[in-house]
Design an enzyme around this catalytic site. Structure first.
Site, PDB file in Angstrom:
ATOM      1  N   CYS A  47      -4.981  -3.369   3.684  1.00 21.25           N
ATOM      2  CA  CYS A  47      -4.680  -3.155   5.096  1.00 21.25           C
ATOM      3  C   CYS A  47      -5.872  -3.439   6.007  1.00 21.25           C
ATOM      4  O   CYS A  47      -6.205  -4.581   6.284  1.00 21.25           O
ATOM      5  CB  CYS A  47      -4.149  -1.729   5.283  1.00 21.25           C
ATOM      6  SG  CYS A  47      -3.438  -1.400   6.920  1.00 21.25           S
TER       7      CYS A  47
ATOM      8  N   LYS B 104     -10.294   1.033  -1.636  1.00 20.06           N
ATOM      9  CA  LYS B 104     -10.478   0.510  -0.284  1.00 20.06           C
ATOM     10  C   LYS B 104     -11.917   0.702   0.192  1.00 20.06           C
ATOM     11  O   LYS B 104     -12.501   1.772   0.039  1.00 20.06           O
ATOM     12  CB  LYS B 104      -9.507   1.224   0.661  1.00 20.06           C
ATOM     13  CG  LYS B 104      -9.405   0.613   2.049  1.00 20.06           C
ATOM     14  CD  LYS B 104      -8.315   1.311   2.853  1.00 20.06           C
ATOM     15  CE  LYS B 104      -8.088   0.665   4.204  1.00 20.06           C
ATOM     16  NZ  LYS B 104      -7.019   1.344   4.965  1.00 20.06           N
TER      17      LYS B 104
ATOM     18  N   GLU C 150       0.833  -1.193   0.000  1.00 17.37           N
ATOM     19  CA  GLU C 150       0.000   0.000   0.000  1.00 17.37           C
ATOM     20  C   GLU C 150       0.877   1.256   0.000  1.00 17.37           C
ATOM     21  O   GLU C 150       1.993   1.255   0.490  1.00 17.37           O
ATOM     22  CB  GLU C 150      -0.868  -0.048   1.271  1.00 17.37           C
ATOM     23  CG  GLU C 150      -1.733   1.156   1.526  1.00 17.37           C
ATOM     24  CD  GLU C 150      -2.382   1.108   2.915  1.00 17.37           C
ATOM     25  OE1 GLU C 150      -3.408   1.773   3.091  1.00 17.37           O
ATOM     26  OE2 GLU C 150      -1.851   0.427   3.815  1.00 17.37           O
TER      27      GLU C 150
END
Length: 496
Positions: A369, A318, A261
């Site tokens: 994440c 995301k 990321e």
């Protein structure tokens, strides 16, 4: 003595959490909480639950203090712990009420699952860190993830622990009085053992060789907010070292390369000559995370597939944004506890679509994440036909804390839940290659520059958990809510 025992039990639950492989501590730790609340008033149950949650979460979330403590003191850490411990308090209160019902162990476990579901949703999108399921990256309960995902694993731990408590309370009575508790202890264990042979690891769509680039990051804590260029340079340099190794024959040629990321920084046109050159040199697609501003003015955290000779191709945005970092509620107040208020002048924009890329022979499911803590992201990717899962992440904020190992445990659970190998690409570690049975094939150390390369199985068969989706979790929530409502039924004679 009960207060002391509950506090020790909460800490014992933390002691059994990753990176320590002491999964078996979770049921007896939970048993102490269950023992303390059985037959008590809801108010007492709330107090015991709050204490248990605080004793568990205070050390578990110590990485928040590592991250923010030097600039903001202990208040962000303590604030998050207190808010999350309140949900343990609610669980304790509900457990106390349902403990008087026949089959108490089942209802106590179910209301705890319901409390986890609640704290995974509110406030500000929830905070699923510290679910009981995430303590079980090893051991007998993990295979149950392939049937009912994280909610079923949490239920199994809580059921076993509640059963231990009931046996301890009734052991001096007739066997008929404690046989139900013993069954509650054994059924999850037997269930895990029964499911274990069904965990598949063999390739179904062939195999692929995946390389992971961990270029390392400066251990600056909040200083990383303004070290984007160094972070990017480290990873481009590490990726070119990978290319050197491939050209020299030291590393087998991969089918795709995964970078972490926050490596790219793109405008609406997705122009990046350095990634173009890297993809052309490697001759295979890259999967790389970065921040981007789009034509609509929205700021997004995304993963982009970067193809040789073509550049940016498929993208994933995301889905679950980190509160007080990627999205800032109550900005004037948040400035007191978060440095991201000034770093990001506007909230990032979330998406609700699964990320699935066709990358060479791989249909790659991706999350970013924090996404891995939530049940829906990789479920959606697996349902869309992903044959391999990837978790690009940037954990360099948290120093040498346990945060990266806790996140790796979540990735291991997702591997079993969906029967897929999982590739974790972290800026400063821990990067890993996880097999479909949750075992770790390769793993890096923290704050090292290290590349991984491995042949992974590509699997297309859907697990029961993938097919059932959120149904097991909602079923357990309904079970707990129903039992709790039943405790408020009018008594005979019309008295409530």
């Amino acid at each position: 003595m009960r207060l002391l025992a509950v506090a020790v039990a909460g800490f014992a639950l933390y002691a059994g959490s990753p990176p320590r492989e002491l999964w078996w501590l979770a049921p007896p730790a939970f048993a102490v909480l269950a023992f303390a609340v059985v037959g008590r008033r809801a108010r007492a149950g709330f107090g015991f639950g709050l204490l248990f949650g605080a004793a568990f979460l205070l050390p578990l979330l110590g990485w928040l203090q590592d991250f923010l403590g030097a600039d903001f003191g202990p208040w962000p850490w303590l604030g998050v712990v207190l808010v999350e411990a309140l949900f343990f308090g609610l669980a304790g209160a509900a457990m106390a009420r349902v403990s008087r019902l026949p089959g108490a162990a089942v209802w106590m476990a179910a209301v705890f699952v319901a409390a986890e579901a609640l704290r995974s949703s509110v406030p500000f999108g929830g905070f699923p860190w510290g679910r009981l399921a995430f303590t079980q990256a090893e051991g007998l309960f993990l295979p149950l993830a392939s049937i009912g995902g994280a909610p079923l694993v949490t239920f199994a731990v809580a059921l076993s622990g509640s059963g231990i408590a009931l046996v301890a309370l009734r052991i001096r009575q007739s066997p008929r009085r404690w046989a139900g508790g013993l069954a509650a202890v054994l059924v999850p264990v037997v269930g895990g053992l029964a499911v274990l042979p069904s965990i598949g690891t063999a390739p179904q769509e062939g195999t692929a060789r995946v390389a992971v680039v961990q270029g390392n990051a400066p251990n600056l804590g909040l200083g990383l907010l303004y070290a984007d260029d160094e972070l990017r340079a480290n990873h481009l340099r590490a990726a070119h070292r990978l290319a050197d190794d491939i050209e020299a024959g030291r590393v087998a040629e991969p089918d795709l390369v995964v970078l972490p990321e926050q490596i790219g920084d793109w405008g609406p046109q997705r122009v990046d000559p350095e990634l173009d050159a890297l993809a052309s040199r490697l001759g295979v697609p890259l999967v790389v995370g970065g921040l981007s501003e789009d034509a609509d003015g929205g700021f997004r955290n995304r993963v982009v597939e970067w193809e040789p000779g073509r550049g940016a191709a498929e993208e994933y945005v995301k889905q679950h944004l980190v509160p007080f970092a990627e999205t800032i509620p109550m900005r004037p107040v948040a400035r007191l506890v978060s440095p991201f208020v000034d770093r990001f002048r506007e909230d990032m924009v979330a998406a609700d679509e699964p990320g699935v890329f066709d990358v060479g022979p791989v249909r790659l499911g991706v999350g970013i994440c924090y996404d891995v803590a939530y049940d829906d992201v990789y479920r959606g990717a697996a349902r869309e036909g992903a044959t391999l899962l990837a978790v690009p992440t940037n954990n360099a904020w948290y120093g040498h804390s346990e945060m990266s190992y806790q996140q790796l445990a979540m990735s291991r659970l997702r591997a079993v839940e969906h029967g897929r190998a999982v590739v974790v690409a972290a800026t400063s570690g821990v990067s890993a290659i996880v097999r479909p049975d949750g075992t770790v094939a390769q793993q890096t150390e923290l704050f090292t520059a290290e590349n991984l390369s491995a042949e992974v199985p590509l699997r297309s068969e859907r697990t029961v958990a993938t097919m059932l989706g959120s149904a097991p979790g909602w079923g357990l929530v309904a079970l707990g809510a129903g039992a709790l409502l039943f405790t408020w039924r009018p008594r005979r004679g019309g008295k409530g």
